[in-house]
Design a protein around this motif. Sequence first.
Motif, PDB file in Angstrom:
ATOM      1  N   MET A 129      36.062  42.071  39.804  1.00  0.00           N
ATOM      2  CA  MET A 129      36.871  40.890  39.471  1.00  0.00           C
ATOM      3  C   MET A 129      35.997  39.654  39.290  1.00  0.00           C
ATOM      4  O   MET A 129      36.323  38.755  38.519  1.00  0.00           O
ATOM      5  N   GLN A 136      32.329  42.961  32.659  1.00  0.00           N
ATOM      6  CA  GLN A 136      33.504  43.795  32.918  1.00  0.00           C
ATOM      7  C   GLN A 136      33.733  44.786  31.781  1.00  0.00           C
ATOM      8  O   GLN A 136      34.040  45.955  32.004  1.00  0.00           O
ATOM      9  N   TYR A 346      44.233  42.579  29.196  1.00  0.00           N
ATOM     10  CA  TYR A 346      45.353  43.315  29.781  1.00  0.00           C
ATOM     11  C   TYR A 346      46.620  42.818  29.110  1.00  0.00           C
ATOM     12  O   TYR A 346      46.956  41.628  29.213  1.00  0.00           O
ATOM     13  N   LEU A 351      41.408  39.274  30.755  1.00  0.00           N
ATOM     14  CA  LEU A 351      41.565  39.649  32.155  1.00  0.00           C
ATOM     15  C   LEU A 351      41.360  38.463  33.088  1.00  0.00           C
ATOM     16  O   LEU A 351      42.055  38.334  34.100  1.00  0.00           O
ATOM     17  N   GLU A 352      40.442  37.577  32.740  1.00  0.00           N
ATOM     18  CA  GLU A 352      40.176  36.430  33.610  1.00  0.00           C
ATOM     19  C   GLU A 352      41.358  35.468  33.668  1.00  0.00           C
ATOM     20  O   GLU A 352      41.451  34.638  34.575  1.00  0.00           O
ATOM     21  N   CYS A 354      44.527  36.640  33.733  1.00  0.00           N
ATOM     22  CA  CYS A 354      45.608  37.321  34.435  1.00  0.00           C
ATOM     23  C   CYS A 354      45.688  36.819  35.878  1.00  0.00           C
ATOM     24  O   CYS A 354      44.751  36.221  36.404  1.00  0.00           O
ATOM     25  N   SER A 356      45.775  36.941  39.990  1.00  0.00           N
ATOM     26  CA  SER A 356      44.890  37.619  40.939  1.00  0.00           C
ATOM     27  C   SER A 356      45.432  38.998  41.295  1.00  0.00           C
ATOM     28  O   SER A 356      44.678  39.964  41.446  1.00  0.00           O
ATOM     29  N   GLU A 358      47.276  40.954  39.356  1.00  0.00           N
ATOM     30  CA  GLU A 358      47.040  41.848  38.216  1.00  0.00           C
ATOM     31  C   GLU A 358      45.574  42.291  38.178  1.00  0.00           C
ATOM     32  O   GLU A 358      45.273  43.469  37.939  1.00  0.00           O
ATOM     33  N   GLN A 359      44.653  41.345  38.380  1.00  0.00           N
ATOM     34  CA  GLN A 359      43.233  41.699  38.372  1.00  0.00           C
ATOM     35  C   GLN A 359      42.908  42.695  39.483  1.00  0.00           C
ATOM     36  O   GLN A 359      42.143  43.651  39.278  1.00  0.00           O
ATOM     37  N   SER A 363      41.520  46.493  38.973  1.00  0.00           N
ATOM     38  CA  SER A 363      40.225  46.842  39.546  1.00  0.00           C
ATOM     39  C   SER A 363      40.323  48.058  40.465  1.00  0.00           C
ATOM     40  O   SER A 363      39.482  48.958  40.413  1.00  0.00           O
TER      41      SER A 363
END
Length: 437
Positions: A129, A136, A346, A351-352, A354, A356, A358-359, A363
Amino acid sequence: MPEKQEPVKIVCLEVTNVKRLKAVRITPDGRPLVCIGGRNGQGKTSVLDGLTYVLGGKPVMCERPVRDGAESADICLTLSNGLKVERVIRPGGKGSVTVSNGDGARFPSPQAVLDGLYGELTLDPLEFMRQEPKAQAKTLREMVGLDLSALDGEYQAAYDQRREVNRDVDRLKGQLSGMPAQGAPAAEVGVSALAEQLQQAERQNAANAEARREPAELNLRIEADRRRACQIEEQIATLQAQAKGIRQGIATTEQAVDELSLAAAKLQDVDTDAIRQQIVQAEAVNTKVRANRHRATVADALKAAQAQVANHTMRLVGLDGMKADALAAVTFPVPGLAFSADGVTYNNIPLEQCSSAEQLHISVAMAFAMNPQLKIALIRDGSLLDDDSLALVADLALAAGGEVWIERVGKGAECSVIIEDGEVIEDRTSVAAVAPE
């Protein structure tokens, strides 16, 4: 239709003399979340390292895997499928490993058995994350077995080439903007021809001047002859006959003078000033002609550079299409997960950006996907997770049939075991810890 294979779980982990540890024994007892608690520097991380070492062997070990002063480190891992893994580690990382089944029979290639059991234990969901978007994307590509390095290299080369050509385009545009078109004929004026014309005119004018001087000189000669005739008439009477001849000659000469004067009167001088003015103007015109010719050259170069940019752009579009086709054939561990030019997305959202939750969900799912049989995820900085995130991790592990081993500073109720000075001082599972001898 084949039956769905149950994921392999950890029944018991026993670690002795790994890094800070003395001796610990942990039995998850089916828990989806195994939380190792305690203060900093007490051996929590060493528990996760011991689990990594017993499966991965020397390639995943640190430089000094054995506790200072100990002759060896011993790790025993018992799994739900009946396998038992025993690894002995000597200082420096060398040692031995055995893998046996429930009947005690040993496998001839133990590390091959372990390599087929798990994929990667290095993916820490929290570390993933925190990675930059491009890192990533690299991790995800490696996980799904998608190697785009060749396409990425070709794409970068085409991109760099286009950037270089665009620099030429900008330079040529700037150069062309400072070169206004000149009002001039297509070809330069022939200055050498004008110079030859000037020389001819000057020679003609010199000849004319010479022709004009000749009558004057003859008139002077007449006057001299007259004076001489008078002198001869006065002084010598006998020379009268000679004087008569001279007068006849004078008459003839006067006739020639008249004819020459008449011809000289008809002569016309060439206007050399006009020719000189043409020479001056020719150089100015030729300067404009050369400027226009240079401008045309720059314009052609600009057109060629712009064509190169268009070709590189078409190549980039083609490479993007090839990458899109490759991505379309990939099965991702989480539905909606994909790549973009800059990282991981996503549901088409970076992703950054999204949440926390969801991340974290993504992950953890990736960590399990990298280990389809032995579904294990290791989180080495679990103190960063609040209670809600910790509960989410437990729910994700339970739903996936996996286990999350996590180290966490503290002794809260969420902790499965408490480590202090390399030993388990409190075991909250169903089996007590083994104290060192």
